[in-house]
Design a protein around this motif. Structure first.
Motif, mmCIF file in Angstrom:
data_model
loop_
_atom_site.group_PDB
_atom_site.id
_atom_site.type_symbol
_atom_site.label_atom_id
_atom_site.label_comp_id
_atom_site.label_asym_id
_atom_site.label_seq_id
_atom_site.Cartn_x
_atom_site.Cartn_y
_atom_site.Cartn_z
ATOM 1 N N GLY A 84 -22.904 -3.012 -7.601
ATOM 2 C CA GLY A 84 -24.121 -3.759 -7.892
ATOM 3 C C GLY A 84 -24.667 -4.526 -6.719
ATOM 4 N N LEU A 85 -23.898 -4.632 -5.638
ATOM 5 C CA LEU A 85 -24.359 -5.360 -4.459
ATOM 6 C C LEU A 85 -24.752 -4.423 -3.318
ATOM 7 C CD1 LEU A 85 -22.662 -7.467 -6.110
ATOM 8 C CD2 LEU A 85 -22.172 -8.593 -3.955
ATOM 9 N N GLY A 86 -24.662 -3.121 -3.584
ATOM 10 C CA GLY A 86 -24.924 -2.130 -2.536
ATOM 11 C C GLY A 86 -26.309 -2.241 -1.934
ATOM 12 N N ALA A 87 -27.320 -2.437 -2.784
ATOM 13 C CA ALA A 87 -28.693 -2.503 -2.283
ATOM 14 C C ALA A 87 -28.886 -3.697 -1.351
ATOM 15 C CB ALA A 87 -29.673 -2.583 -3.449
ATOM 16 N N THR A 88 -28.307 -4.842 -1.727
ATOM 17 C CA THR A 88 -28.421 -6.032 -0.875
ATOM 18 C C THR A 88 -27.704 -5.825 0.451
ATOM 19 O OG1 THR A 88 -28.489 -7.452 -2.841
ATOM 20 C CG2 THR A 88 -27.993 -8.522 -0.748
ATOM 21 N N ARG A 117 -31.872 -15.443 4.483
ATOM 22 C CA ARG A 117 -32.220 -15.387 3.064
ATOM 23 C C ARG A 117 -31.405 -14.308 2.340
ATOM 24 N NH1 ARG A 117 -33.732 -19.228 4.946
ATOM 25 N NH2 ARG A 117 -35.792 -20.211 4.896
ATOM 26 N N LEU A 118 -31.187 -13.182 2.999
ATOM 27 C CA LEU A 118 -30.398 -12.121 2.378
ATOM 28 C C LEU A 118 -28.952 -12.565 2.168
ATOM 29 C CD1 LEU A 118 -31.754 -8.947 4.216
ATOM 30 C CD2 LEU A 118 -32.015 -9.503 1.795
ATOM 31 N N CYS A 119 -28.422 -13.368 3.096
ATOM 32 C CA CYS A 119 -27.071 -13.914 2.909
ATOM 33 C C CYS A 119 -27.028 -14.844 1.709
ATOM 34 C CB CYS A 119 -26.616 -14.644 4.168
ATOM 35 S SG CYS A 119 -25.968 -13.553 5.448
ATOM 36 N N ASP A 120 -28.100 -15.632 1.517
ATOM 37 C CA ASP A 120 -28.183 -16.487 0.332
ATOM 38 C C ASP A 120 -28.097 -15.641 -0.936
ATOM 39 O OD1 ASP A 120 -28.465 -18.785 1.834
ATOM 40 O OD2 ASP A 120 -30.650 -18.856 1.673
ATOM 41 N N VAL A 121 -28.903 -14.573 -0.978
ATOM 42 C CA VAL A 121 -28.924 -13.688 -2.146
ATOM 43 C C VAL A 121 -27.554 -13.046 -2.362
ATOM 44 C CG1 VAL A 121 -29.904 -11.553 -3.090
ATOM 45 C CG2 VAL A 121 -31.400 -13.226 -1.959
ATOM 46 N N LEU A 122 -26.948 -12.571 -1.281
ATOM 47 C CA LEU A 122 -25.636 -11.928 -1.381
ATOM 48 C C LEU A 122 -24.602 -12.886 -1.963
ATOM 49 C CD1 LEU A 122 -23.785 -9.509 -0.767
ATOM 50 C CD2 LEU A 122 -23.427 -10.484 1.513
ATOM 51 N N LEU A 123 -24.613 -14.135 -1.504
ATOM 52 C CA LEU A 123 -23.632 -15.100 -2.011
ATOM 53 C C LEU A 123 -23.844 -15.396 -3.490
ATOM 54 C CD1 LEU A 123 -22.842 -17.881 0.600
ATOM 55 C CD2 LEU A 123 -21.310 -16.246 -0.462
ATOM 56 N N ILE A 124 -25.085 -15.502 -3.904
ATOM 57 C CA ILE A 124 -25.358 -15.740 -5.324
ATOM 58 C C ILE A 124 -24.831 -14.570 -6.154
ATOM 59 C CG2 ILE A 124 -27.167 -15.986 -7.060
ATOM 60 C CD1 ILE A 124 -28.832 -17.424 -4.886
ATOM 61 N N GLN A 125 -25.027 -13.352 -5.654
ATOM 62 C CA GLN A 125 -24.515 -12.181 -6.364
ATOM 63 C C GLN A 125 -22.986 -12.173 -6.404
ATOM 64 O OE1 GLN A 125 -26.733 -9.212 -4.005
ATOM 65 N NE2 GLN A 125 -27.741 -8.602 -5.910
ATOM 66 N N VAL A 126 -22.362 -12.586 -5.307
ATOM 67 C CA VAL A 126 -20.896 -12.650 -5.273
ATOM 68 C C VAL A 126 -20.392 -13.688 -6.271
ATOM 69 C CG1 VAL A 126 -18.927 -13.352 -3.860
ATOM 70 C CG2 VAL A 126 -20.637 -11.806 -2.911
ATOM 71 N N ILE A 127 -21.038 -14.856 -6.298
ATOM 72 C CA ILE A 127 -20.637 -15.904 -7.231
ATOM 73 C C ILE A 127 -20.820 -15.429 -8.670
ATOM 74 C CG2 ILE A 127 -21.229 -18.206 -8.091
ATOM 75 C CD1 ILE A 127 -21.938 -18.907 -5.139
ATOM 76 N N ARG A 128 -21.924 -14.728 -8.929
ATOM 77 C CA ARG A 128 -22.135 -14.182 -10.275
ATOM 78 C C ARG A 128 -21.035 -13.186 -10.635
ATOM 79 N NH1 ARG A 128 -27.639 -11.088 -11.479
ATOM 80 N NH2 ARG A 128 -26.752 -9.642 -9.945
ATOM 81 N N ARG A 129 -20.663 -12.358 -9.678
ATOM 82 C CA ARG A 129 -19.602 -11.373 -9.906
ATOM 83 C C ARG A 129 -18.285 -12.062 -10.261
ATOM 84 N NH1 ARG A 129 -15.610 -8.804 -6.947
ATOM 85 N NH2 ARG A 129 -15.362 -6.551 -7.289
ATOM 86 N N GLU A 130 -17.956 -13.125 -9.528
ATOM 87 C CA GLU A 130 -16.723 -13.860 -9.806
ATOM 88 C C GLU A 130 -16.805 -14.579 -11.149
ATOM 89 O OE1 GLU A 130 -13.844 -13.869 -7.566
ATOM 90 O OE2 GLU A 130 -15.104 -12.106 -7.275
ATOM 91 N N PHE A 131 -17.979 -15.079 -11.458
ATOM 92 C CA PHE A 131 -18.173 -15.760 -12.736
ATOM 93 C C PHE A 131 -18.001 -14.795 -13.904
ATOM 94 C CE2 PHE A 131 -21.015 -17.180 -16.166
ATOM 95 C CZ PHE A 131 -20.580 -18.483 -16.362
ATOM 96 N N GLU A 132 -18.615 -13.612 -13.802
ATOM 97 C CA GLU A 132 -18.551 -12.641 -14.884
ATOM 98 C C GLU A 132 -17.147 -12.062 -15.045
ATOM 99 O OE1 GLU A 132 -21.614 -9.920 -13.697
ATOM 100 O OE2 GLU A 132 -23.177 -10.996 -14.825
ATOM 101 N N SER A 133 -16.387 -12.023 -13.942
ATOM 102 C CA SER A 133 -15.031 -11.483 -14.007
ATOM 103 C C SER A 133 -14.036 -12.471 -14.624
ATOM 104 C CB SER A 133 -14.555 -11.095 -12.604
ATOM 105 O OG SER A 133 -14.295 -12.250 -11.824
ATOM 106 N N GLY A 134 -14.465 -13.727 -14.738
ATOM 107 C CA GLY A 134 -13.589 -14.749 -15.298
ATOM 108 C C GLY A 134 -12.725 -15.454 -14.278
ATOM 109 N N ARG A 135 -12.901 -15.103 -12.994
ATOM 110 C CA ARG A 135 -12.067 -15.725 -11.963
ATOM 111 C C ARG A 135 -12.515 -17.157 -11.655
ATOM 112 N NH1 ARG A 135 -11.639 -10.254 -10.169
ATOM 113 N NH2 ARG A 135 -13.654 -10.323 -9.146
#
Length: 274
Positions: A116-120, A141-159
């Motif tokens: 899900g982060l491939g496009a970014t 700005r792209l690094c900002d977006v990437l980090l938000i996506q990473v945080i979302r990924r960790e949040f959704e995984s329950g970590r």
């Protein structure tokens, strides 16, 4: 607004690219209480040596994020080269920021596993290799977006299930946290926050400490000072900020700010400018 958007939005951060290219040496990063580091390894091998002596050896494209900027060394063995893109991540109230505090000391993810982060990532690496005007701003700005996506990924995984995230997921505590976040200027007390959470004072205090890791009063103070740092950066006077941050007078605000930040509001601003 969903909980994650509220969390990231209120605990906002900014990325600043400081390295992009071929790396064949070593670089030491020392904890400074202000910024973390994001390392994108496009090509390895690279060793990340932590302060406790542990080593993370990376030989395939990976992301490493030190949210609190823990001391570490990035090293490439003699005769080898790596391709890196690195950024400083600055949270608005430093590494005491609740979001920075709930993230792990070092987050390590293989890019091949970041579905899900491939496009970014493709856009980020494409821009990194270009020379068009505005590249640096776009990369930030792209690094900002990437980090938000990473945080979302960790949040959704329950970590990310402790601390503030757990508090926001708690049906009753989330009511009190939302009140603090949205209306820090109100004269909150333990009793009034407990009422918002529909709990007794004793039960609220105990659960808040257990879930959040700090007493309600300490969290309230940290949040208010975090709000004040943003307002001070925006150019508000100490008098205006003290009122917006929930303090009865500029002197009371200054004492609380100095106790937490180690400098008065004006001194802190001068240090930041320097």
């Amino acid at each position: 607004m969903d909980k994650l958007s509220s969390l990231v939005g209120r605990h906002s951060f900014n990325a600043r690219i400081f390295y992009n290219g071929t790396f064949c040496n070593a670089n030491q990063f020392t904890e400074n209480g202000v910024s973390g580091q994001l390392h994108l390894v496009r090509q390895g091998p690279v060793d990340f040596i932590n302060a406790d002596g542990s080593v993370v050896s990376v030989s395939e494209p990976s992301l490493l994020f030190y949210p609190r900027g823990d001391t570490h060394r990035v090293e490439v063995q003699p005769g080898q080269t790596a391709s890196l893109l690195c950024a400083h991540i600055v949270f608005h109230d430093g590494v005491a920021n609740p979001l920075a505090r709930v993230l792990p000391q070092c987050l390590v993810l293989r890019l091949s596993e970041m579905g899900g982060l491939g496009a970014t990532l493709d856009l980020l690496f494409s821009e990194a290799g270009a020379t068009a005007p505005g590249r640096e701003v776009i990369l930030d700005r792209l690094c900002d977006v990437l980090l938000i996506q990473v945080i979302r990924r960790e949040f959704e995984s329950g970590r990310l299930s402790l601390g503030l995230l757990a508090g926001l997921s708690d049906r009753q505590l989330s009511l009190a946290l939302a009140a603090i976040h949205e209306r820090p200027q109100e004269p909150w007390s333990l009793q009034s926050l407990a009422q918002v959470a529909c709990m007794s004072r004793a039960a609220f205090t105990e659960r808040f400490r257990d879930v959040m890791g700090v007493p309600p009063g300490e969290y309230l103070t940290r949040w208010r000072i975090g709000v004040s740092t943003r307002l001070l950066r925006e150019g508000m006077s100490v008098k205006q900020v003290s009122s917006r941050a929930g303090y009865t007078s500029p002197s009371t605000f200054t004492r609380a700010f100095t106790a937490l930040m180690g400098a008065s509001p004006r001194e802190w601003l001068k240090q930041g400018a320097a």
